[in-house]
Scaffold this active site. Structure first.
Site, PDB file in Angstrom:
ATOM      1  N   ARG A  23     126.072  -8.797 -41.373  1.00 44.90           N
ATOM      2  CA  ARG A  23     126.649 -10.150 -41.343  1.00 44.90           C
ATOM      3  C   ARG A  23     127.616 -10.351 -40.172  1.00 44.90           C
ATOM      4  O   ARG A  23     127.604 -11.423 -39.551  1.00 44.90           O
ATOM      5  CB  ARG A  23     127.314 -10.469 -42.686  1.00 44.90           C
ATOM      6  CG  ARG A  23     126.281 -10.850 -43.709  1.00 44.90           C
ATOM      7  CD  ARG A  23     126.819 -11.090 -45.087  1.00 44.90           C
ATOM      8  NE  ARG A  23     125.693 -11.397 -45.968  1.00 44.90           N
ATOM      9  CZ  ARG A  23     125.606 -11.039 -47.238  1.00 44.90           C
ATOM     10  NH1 ARG A  23     126.588 -10.387 -47.825  1.00 44.90           N
ATOM     11  NH2 ARG A  23     124.545 -11.358 -47.946  1.00 44.90           N
TER      12      ARG A  23
ATOM     13  N   ALA B 242     112.060  -7.107 -44.916  1.00 45.75           N
ATOM     14  CA  ALA B 242     111.402  -8.153 -45.699  1.00 45.75           C
ATOM     15  C   ALA B 242     111.975  -8.229 -47.107  1.00 45.75           C
ATOM     16  O   ALA B 242     111.656  -7.414 -47.967  1.00 45.75           O
ATOM     17  CB  ALA B 242     109.901  -7.881 -45.735  1.00 45.75           C
TER      18      ALA B 242
ATOM     19  N   GLN C 235     127.958 -34.201 -28.363  1.00 46.90           N
ATOM     20  CA  GLN C 235     128.692 -35.468 -28.296  1.00 46.90           C
ATOM     21  C   GLN C 235     129.377 -35.638 -26.934  1.00 46.90           C
ATOM     22  O   GLN C 235     129.323 -36.706 -26.326  1.00 46.90           O
ATOM     23  CB  GLN C 235     129.733 -35.504 -29.431  1.00 46.90           C
ATOM     24  CG  GLN C 235     130.425 -36.834 -29.611  1.00 46.90           C
ATOM     25  CD  GLN C 235     129.481 -37.898 -30.148  1.00 46.90           C
ATOM     26  OE1 GLN C 235     128.445 -37.584 -30.720  1.00 46.90           O
ATOM     27  NE2 GLN C 235     129.816 -39.156 -29.926  1.00 46.90           N
TER      28      GLN C 235
ATOM     29  N   GLU D 186     111.200 -14.140 -50.592  1.00 45.89           N
ATOM     30  CA  GLU D 186     109.891 -14.582 -51.095  1.00 45.89           C
ATOM     31  C   GLU D 186     109.985 -16.068 -51.437  1.00 45.89           C
ATOM     32  O   GLU D 186     111.090 -16.636 -51.458  1.00 45.89           O
ATOM     33  CB  GLU D 186     109.510 -13.780 -52.344  1.00 45.89           C
ATOM     34  CG  GLU D 186     109.408 -12.293 -52.062  1.00 45.89           C
ATOM     35  CD  GLU D 186     109.019 -11.475 -53.284  1.00 45.89           C
ATOM     36  OE1 GLU D 186     108.676 -12.072 -54.332  1.00 45.89           O
ATOM     37  OE2 GLU D 186     109.050 -10.241 -53.179  1.00 45.89           O
TER      38      GLU D 186
ATOM     39  N   GLU E 223     120.783 -14.280 -43.809  1.00 46.87           N
ATOM     40  CA  GLU E 223     121.622 -13.145 -44.253  1.00 46.87           C
ATOM     41  C   GLU E 223     122.696 -13.596 -45.257  1.00 46.87           C
ATOM     42  O   GLU E 223     123.849 -13.181 -45.201  1.00 46.87           O
ATOM     43  CB  GLU E 223     122.211 -12.413 -43.057  1.00 46.87           C
ATOM     44  CG  GLU E 223     121.078 -11.848 -42.197  1.00 46.87           C
ATOM     45  CD  GLU E 223     121.387 -10.589 -41.469  1.00 46.87           C
ATOM     46  OE1 GLU E 223     122.377  -9.933 -41.792  1.00 46.87           O
ATOM     47  OE2 GLU E 223     120.601 -10.267 -40.568  1.00 46.87           O
TER      48      GLU E 223
HETATM   49  C1  LIG Z   1     114.606 -18.487 -39.297  1.00 46.24           C
HETATM   50  C2  LIG Z   1     114.751 -17.671 -40.516  1.00 46.24           C
HETATM   51  C3  LIG Z   1     114.730 -16.297 -40.427  1.00 46.24           C
HETATM   52  C4  LIG Z   1     114.834 -15.508 -41.576  1.00 46.24           C
HETATM   53  N1  LIG Z   1     114.725 -14.140 -41.477  1.00 46.24           N
HETATM   54  C5  LIG Z   1     114.641 -13.407 -42.613  1.00 46.24           C
HETATM   55  C6  LIG Z   1     114.331 -12.000 -42.555  1.00 46.24           C
HETATM   56  O1  LIG Z   1     114.209 -11.413 -41.470  1.00 46.24           O
HETATM   57  N2  LIG Z   1     114.193 -11.335 -43.728  1.00 46.24           N
HETATM   58  C7  LIG Z   1     114.334 -11.938 -44.931  1.00 46.24           C
HETATM   59  O2  LIG Z   1     114.162 -11.281 -45.939  1.00 46.24           O
HETATM   60  N3  LIG Z   1     114.649 -13.253 -45.010  1.00 46.24           N
HETATM   61  C8  LIG Z   1     114.783 -14.001 -43.893  1.00 46.24           C
HETATM   62  N4  LIG Z   1     115.075 -15.343 -43.968  1.00 46.24           N
HETATM   63  C9  LIG Z   1     115.307 -15.961 -45.259  1.00 46.24           C
HETATM   64  C10 LIG Z   1     116.766 -16.347 -45.475  1.00 46.24           C
HETATM   65  O3  LIG Z   1     117.569 -15.208 -45.611  1.00 46.24           O
HETATM   66  C11 LIG Z   1     116.822 -17.291 -46.687  1.00 46.24           C
HETATM   67  O4  LIG Z   1     116.229 -18.514 -46.287  1.00 46.24           O
HETATM   68  C12 LIG Z   1     118.241 -17.521 -47.196  1.00 46.24           C
HETATM   69  O5  LIG Z   1     118.758 -16.349 -47.760  1.00 46.24           O
HETATM   70  C13 LIG Z   1     118.324 -18.639 -48.235  1.00 46.24           C
HETATM   71  O6  LIG Z   1     117.339 -18.505 -49.203  1.00 46.24           O
HETATM   72  P1  LIG Z   1     116.415 -19.763 -49.561  1.00 46.24           P
HETATM   73  O7  LIG Z   1     115.912 -20.327 -48.291  1.00 46.24           O
HETATM   74  O8  LIG Z   1     115.417 -19.349 -50.569  1.00 46.24           O
HETATM   75  O9  LIG Z   1     117.402 -20.821 -50.194  1.00 46.24           O
HETATM   76  P2  LIG Z   1     117.867 -20.907 -51.748  1.00 46.24           P
HETATM   77  O10 LIG Z   1     118.327 -19.580 -52.208  1.00 46.24           O
HETATM   78  O11 LIG Z   1     116.797 -21.592 -52.516  1.00 46.24           O
HETATM   79  O12 LIG Z   1     119.120 -21.861 -51.638  1.00 46.24           O
HETATM   80  C14 LIG Z   1     119.000 -23.275 -51.534  1.00 46.24           C
HETATM   81  C15 LIG Z   1     120.407 -23.872 -51.434  1.00 46.24           C
HETATM   82  O13 LIG Z   1     121.120 -23.563 -52.657  1.00 46.24           O
HETATM   83  C16 LIG Z   1     122.316 -22.879 -52.340  1.00 46.24           C
HETATM   84  N5  LIG Z   1     122.596 -21.913 -53.411  1.00 46.24           N
HETATM   85  C17 LIG Z   1     121.786 -20.921 -53.864  1.00 46.24           C
HETATM   86  N6  LIG Z   1     122.380 -20.250 -54.842  1.00 46.24           N
HETATM   87  C18 LIG Z   1     123.615 -20.794 -55.032  1.00 46.24           C
HETATM   88  C19 LIG Z   1     124.709 -20.540 -55.903  1.00 46.24           C
HETATM   89  N7  LIG Z   1     124.683 -19.538 -56.777  1.00 46.24           N
HETATM   90  N8  LIG Z   1     125.803 -21.344 -55.818  1.00 46.24           N
HETATM   91  C20 LIG Z   1     125.842 -22.351 -54.900  1.00 46.24           C
HETATM   92  N9  LIG Z   1     124.836 -22.649 -54.043  1.00 46.24           N
HETATM   93  C21 LIG Z   1     123.740 -21.867 -54.097  1.00 46.24           C
HETATM   94  C22 LIG Z   1     122.072 -22.209 -50.993  1.00 46.24           C
HETATM   95  O14 LIG Z   1     123.270 -21.935 -50.308  1.00 46.24           O
HETATM   96  C23 LIG Z   1     121.229 -23.264 -50.292  1.00 46.24           C
HETATM   97  O15 LIG Z   1     122.053 -24.237 -49.729  1.00 46.24           O
HETATM   98  C24 LIG Z   1     115.008 -16.138 -42.833  1.00 46.24           C
HETATM   99  C25 LIG Z   1     115.066 -17.531 -42.913  1.00 46.24           C
HETATM  100  C26 LIG Z   1     114.925 -18.295 -41.787  1.00 46.24           C
HETATM  101  C27 LIG Z   1     114.942 -19.791 -41.922  1.00 46.24           C
END
Ligand SMILES: Cc1cc2nc3c(=O)[nH]c(=O)nc-3n(C[C@H](O)[C@H](O)[C@H](O)COP(=O)(O)OP(=O)(O)OC[C@H]3O[C@@H](n4cnc5c(N)ncnc54)[C@H](O)[C@@H]3O)c2cc1C
Length: 381
Positions: free
Chosen positions: A242, A123, A338, A126, A365
């Protein structure tokens, strides 16, 4: 690092292909449709010793290495991405213990997870902290010989079905990333509860949850590594997990390409099978090229982890493999829909599911934007 699949690895691949075809493929559509966690499939993975394939034997695993984990993940993902998420998540939960746990912690928590009797989750995320882990607000405050955890996590895979959760917390927020630590919380701990289940685009058979920590007390023995070591451990964990997401992506792509090849040999339009149209042949050739490249990159980084675990190339290679493989899977599954035409769009066929499942591999990840940052940093350091 040179790589050649050993006889044992080839046998493992054949075995997991057979199990996947027999056990997972027939249930894949129903799992997706009903959005239920595939307990039956988890049992099959456990019975075949596949949930700790890369973990040392001493701690309940098969000690078969990272290449073997990639092989297993790919074969399972080829027919059911939701089931392959059990493998990738178990690796995400076991690797922090493997890297930072004491022998006692490993025997207590890593062993049952590697044996497959219990599931684990990790986890990190957030509501205000996704790509930027240092944005987390969950804290673990020292008290009475232990830590009191407060905070909320979201999007946690297997959060509602796991017995052991590795939680990323601040033990000292003033130190920024050097104040981040990892603690183990077991599901029966007072103050820990499982929140709402996320409704998702793909991998609908995986359990994605909010986790809540309210004055959740754990003894000091639950801290992994020294206080403040959490961020460093987590980055190392991602280097190992990864490539597994890359393998999941390659599996989904391979499943889509296999379906396309069969379909193109059967479907007739303009008096010819689709396989006779050069435009489609070239799309298939491109699919094969990308799968081959992605798989090679994944095997390369996995073989490096197995043989030179301290190599400085690993973060860059792991990010490249995950980025390339997941983009390839997204394009290949979209092209596969497609090529299937209207049938590709129909839920009667597995292609639309594969396309939905592929998308997550570009996001979790570390998004593929984050992978670019890691690669650039490694070039500029
Ligand atoms: C189905 C699913 C399973 C998951 N499982 C887990 C889990 O087991 N444990 C866990 O901890 N998390 C988990 N996650 C969370 C996941 O790792 C995050 O959703 C992911 O890391 C992206 O974070 P965010 O959604 O907050 O997007 P954000 O960080 O808000 O990013 C939004 C957009 O901005 C881009 N961005 C962000 N920073 C930058 C930058 N510096 N430069 C350019 N672009 C940027 C991102 O690439 C993205 O396109 C899961 C998510 C999903 C949907």
């Amino acid at each position: 690092m040179d790589f050649r699949m050993s006889e044992e690895q080839q046998m493992l691949k054949d075995m997991v292909r057979k199990i996947s075809e027999k056990e997972f493929a027939p249930r894949a559509a129903e799992i997706d449709e009903k959005e239920t966690f595939p307990w039956e499939n988890k049992k099959v993975l456990e019975e075949n010793g596949l949930l700790g394939i890369q973990i040392p034997e001493k701690y309940g695993g098969a000690e078969a290495g990272m290449v073997s984990l990639a092989i297993v993940t790919e074969e399972v993902a080829r027919v059911c991405a939701s089931t392959s998420a059990i493998l990738t998540t178990q690796a995400l939960a076991t690797d922090p213990l493997l890297i930072a746990g004491t022998d006692e912690q490993k025997m207590k928590w890593l062993k049952p997870m590697a044996e497959g009797s219990v599931l684990g989750a990790c986890a990190i995320t957030e509501s205000g902290a996704g790509s930027d882990v240092t944005g987390i607000r969950t804290t673990a405050t020292e008290k009475d010989g232990g830590y009191v955890i407060n905070g909320n996590k979201i999007f946690i895979t297997n959060g509602g079905v796991s017995d052991i959760i590795v939680v990323v917390v601040y033990t000292d927020k003033s130190k920024k990333h050097k104040g981040i630590s990892l603690v183990v919380v077991t599901k029966d701990t007072p103050g820990f509860s499982v929140g709402k289940e996320e409704k998702k685009l793909g991998i609908r058979g995986s359990d994605t949850r909010e986790l809540i920590f309210e004055d959740c007390f754990v003894p000091k023995e639950n801290l992994l590594g020294a206080p403040g070591d959490g961020f460093k451990t987590l980055m190392k964990v991602f280097n190992y997990t990864r490539p597994g997401i890359g393998a999941q992506a390659v599996g989904i792509a391979q499943g889509a390409m296999d379906a396309v090849i069969n379909y193109c040999k059967e479907r007739v339009q303009f008096g010819k099978t689709l396989s006779e149209f050069q435009g489609l042949q070239w799309m298939m050739a491109e699919m094969a090229l990308k799968i081959e490249m992605a798989r090679t990159m994944i095997y390369r980084v996995c073989a490096t982890i197995d043989n030179e675990p301290d190599s400085r190339d690993i973060p860059r290679l792991a990010s490249m493999a995950k980025w390339f493989a997941s983009d390839a899977a997204m394009q290949i599954t979209t092209d596969a829909v497609q090529i299937f035409g209207g049938y590709g769009y129909s839920r009667e066929y597995p292609l639309e599911r594969m396309m939905r499942d592929a998308k997550i591999t570009q996001i979790y990840e570390g998004t593929n934007q984050v992978q670019r940052i890691i690669i650039a940093n490694s070039l500029l350091r």
